[in-house]
Design a protein around this motif. Sequence first.
Motif, PDB file in Angstrom:
ATOM      1  N   GLY A   1      -0.246   4.943  -0.003  1.00  7.57           N
ATOM      2  CA  GLY A   1      -0.531   5.506  -1.314  1.00  7.57           C
ATOM      3  C   GLY A   1      -1.639   6.527  -1.298  1.00  7.57           C
ATOM      4  O   GLY A   1      -1.759   7.338  -2.231  1.00  7.57           O
ATOM      5  N   CYS A   2      -2.466   6.519  -0.243  1.00  9.08           N
ATOM      6  CA  CYS A   2      -3.498   7.557  -0.103  1.00  9.08           C
ATOM      7  C   CYS A   2      -2.872   8.906   0.220  1.00  9.08           C
ATOM      8  O   CYS A   2      -3.441   9.958  -0.075  1.00  9.08           O
ATOM      9  CB  CYS A   2      -4.493   7.178   0.994  1.00  9.08           C
ATOM     10  N   VAL A   3      -1.705   8.882   0.847  1.00  9.49           N
ATOM     11  CA  VAL A   3      -1.000  10.110   1.215  1.00  9.49           C
ATOM     12  C   VAL A   3      -0.138  10.600   0.053  1.00  9.49           C
ATOM     13  O   VAL A   3      -0.129  11.791  -0.266  1.00  9.49           O
ATOM     14  CB  VAL A   3      -0.138   9.887   2.476  1.00  9.49           C
ATOM     15  N   THR A   4       0.584   9.682  -0.583  1.00  8.86           N
ATOM     16  CA  THR A   4       1.475  10.071  -1.678  1.00  8.86           C
ATOM     17  C   THR A   4       0.707  10.353  -2.963  1.00  8.86           C
ATOM     18  O   THR A   4       1.211  11.030  -3.865  1.00  8.86           O
ATOM     19  CB  THR A   4       2.497   8.966  -1.961  1.00  8.86           C
ATOM     20  N   GLY A   5      -0.528   9.826  -3.060  1.00  5.02           N
ATOM     21  CA  GLY A   5      -1.314   9.994  -4.279  1.00  5.02           C
ATOM     22  C   GLY A   5      -1.009   8.977  -5.355  1.00  5.02           C
ATOM     23  O   GLY A   5      -1.612   8.998  -6.427  1.00  5.02           O
ATOM     24  N   THR A   6      -0.086   8.036  -5.069  1.00  9.90           N
ATOM     25  CA  THR A   6       0.254   7.004  -6.055  1.00  9.90           C
ATOM     26  C   THR A   6      -0.652   5.786  -5.934  1.00  9.90           C
ATOM     27  O   THR A   6      -0.743   4.987  -6.866  1.00  9.90           O
ATOM     28  CB  THR A   6       1.703   6.534  -5.852  1.00  9.90           C
ATOM     29  N   PHE A   7      -1.287   5.601  -4.752  1.00 14.91           N
ATOM     30  CA  PHE A   7      -2.104   4.445  -4.397  1.00 14.91           C
ATOM     31  C   PHE A   7      -1.271   3.169  -4.296  1.00 14.91           C
ATOM     32  O   PHE A   7      -1.813   2.070  -4.239  1.00 14.91           O
ATOM     33  CB  PHE A   7      -3.284   4.258  -5.365  1.00 14.91           C
ATOM     34  N   ASP A   8       0.061   3.326  -4.256  1.00 10.64           N
ATOM     35  CA  ASP A   8       0.979   2.217  -4.006  1.00 10.64           C
ATOM     36  C   ASP A   8       1.363   2.254  -2.536  1.00 10.64           C
ATOM     37  O   ASP A   8       1.827   3.286  -2.038  1.00 10.64           O
ATOM     38  CB  ASP A   8       2.244   2.338  -4.867  1.00 10.64           C
ATOM     39  N   CYS A   9       1.192   1.143  -1.841  1.00 11.03           N
ATOM     40  CA  CYS A   9       1.390   1.125  -0.390  1.00 11.03           C
ATOM     41  C   CYS A   9       2.495   0.140  -0.013  1.00 11.03           C
ATOM     42  O   CYS A   9       2.627  -0.930  -0.614  1.00 11.03           O
ATOM     43  CB  CYS A   9       0.089   0.738   0.311  1.00 11.03           C
TER      44      CYS A   9
END
Length: 549
Positions: free
Chosen positions: A532-540
């Motif tokens: 999620g740090c990469v997608t910007g959603t903070f969902d992992c």
Amino acid sequence: MKDLTGTRVGSYEIVERLGGGGMAVVYRAVQQPLGREVALKALSPELFQDDGFVKRFEAEAKTLAKLDHPNILPIYDFELAEGMAYLTMPLIRGGTLRDILNRGPLDTLSAWRYLREIGDGLQHAHDAGIVHRDLKPTNVLIHSDGRAMLADFGLARGAGQPTHLTTVGLAIGTPGYMAPEQVMGHDVDRRADIYAMGVLTFEMLTGRLPFIGANRMEVAYATVNAPIPSAAKLNAVLPDELDVLLAKVLAKDPTQRPQSVKDLLGQMAKLPQRRAATGVPVAAGARAATAPPSPPHPAEAAATRMMVAAPPAPMHGSPPPTPSTGSSGGSSAIRTLQMMGVKPARARGRFILNSHVANLIHVARDVTGVRWPEIAYTAGLAQYVDQDPPNDEQLAMPVEYLGRLNEAFETIYGAEAEDMLRAWGRRATERWLAEGRHGMGGPRWLVPGRQRKLAGIVKSFSEAMDNVRGEHTHAWLQVDEFQFWLVNFSNIFALGRIKTVKSCHVWVATIEAIMRWAGLANDWYVEEVECGCVTGTFDCVFAIRSVET
């Protein structure tokens, strides 16, 4: 050497011979009156008459006594009595790394896990001034919890220790794993162990040693003179970047190698898991960890189970492919899971469980040592430099604290951050499990069966983490018999952090620690699928995959 089976040596009853070499024999023994099973390593009676060998054997015991690390086999006792010398150690029943490699090359994720654990133990030995000098698969034991443990420090030597305990001018070690300078009988330092780490890396991923020959002399000659072979040509799924790193690690000149194990592990952590190009055939016997799973049989798909708070929606089609996580607009694991019936969750609470944060801060202080004040100030948590937060079951700790701590680790430690974050996650989870406040029961209460046991663990862990958040933010899915996916919505370690590479090292280490606790680490491995740090959603999204895939 006379077989000691059935005899008594000191307080130890010898039960059976486990193996041995020209210098010593290892037995399974029972320490009385404790009734504790141990491994008893006895020096050959013939060598007991040689003062030099006795001193070397005693030096091994003293070396082990100096080292206290979860990836190094400890020593219980050492005795010189009854015309013999022996030492005792824990009895490890998981076999050796050689047993694992005899089944074929490892997938990259399994190899990196073992190499990291071996490297952690080796770095600890080097920090104590100890050079192993005989690192090889048979000297890496596999604990029942899946952990790799360094053993057999019989050739180890401390910095500054005289070399007269070994034969002058004779190459001491194992051909194929010895560094060129070791082959030529020169004095060696920690860089010989780093070279051996390179050999292990090559062998784990290709199934063969880098330098081979019909006999010891041919292997020795190749080690000193032959060019370094390409691992990527032997296993087509391996990235070319691995060859670049191995060219440094296996360099003939020790000054050209990484100068510490920490440096080597840091460089390994940056390697891609596999060759970027698609359609490359997999080398025979290699288990490609990151290859997309094959579509299941329709009957298997129908049996796929989903465990979330809401009733599961019907599932259709194939298991989701490993996604590209370059951007939220591309293929998304979260979106795929939603299509498979996982309902998204969004955290609304601003606070999490006090005891959870207290444990993580307490362990962070232990892991970072003298650098903890620097970490705490960087994270804006100066109030916890010398004390822990309240250790109770109230939901009162700001949710952003852990993300800020994670960011502080990355800022302070730089290239070493991943190692430190994994150590933090692993030790915090082990402490959390030991305290028994997780509500997950114990390993002995888990149902039998590999998949059922893992399903129970993942379900209990998800519920425990929901309890930490005070709301439902976790879900899990059994995709097929070979993999489970775990979703962490609004991951507390990811919140507010934007990265270009996957960065949830604490969570990966946490899940790995739980696998070890449950006795499942030899059957399953953990991979971060979408960060999620990469997608910007903070969902992992994390995958727990069978080693059989």
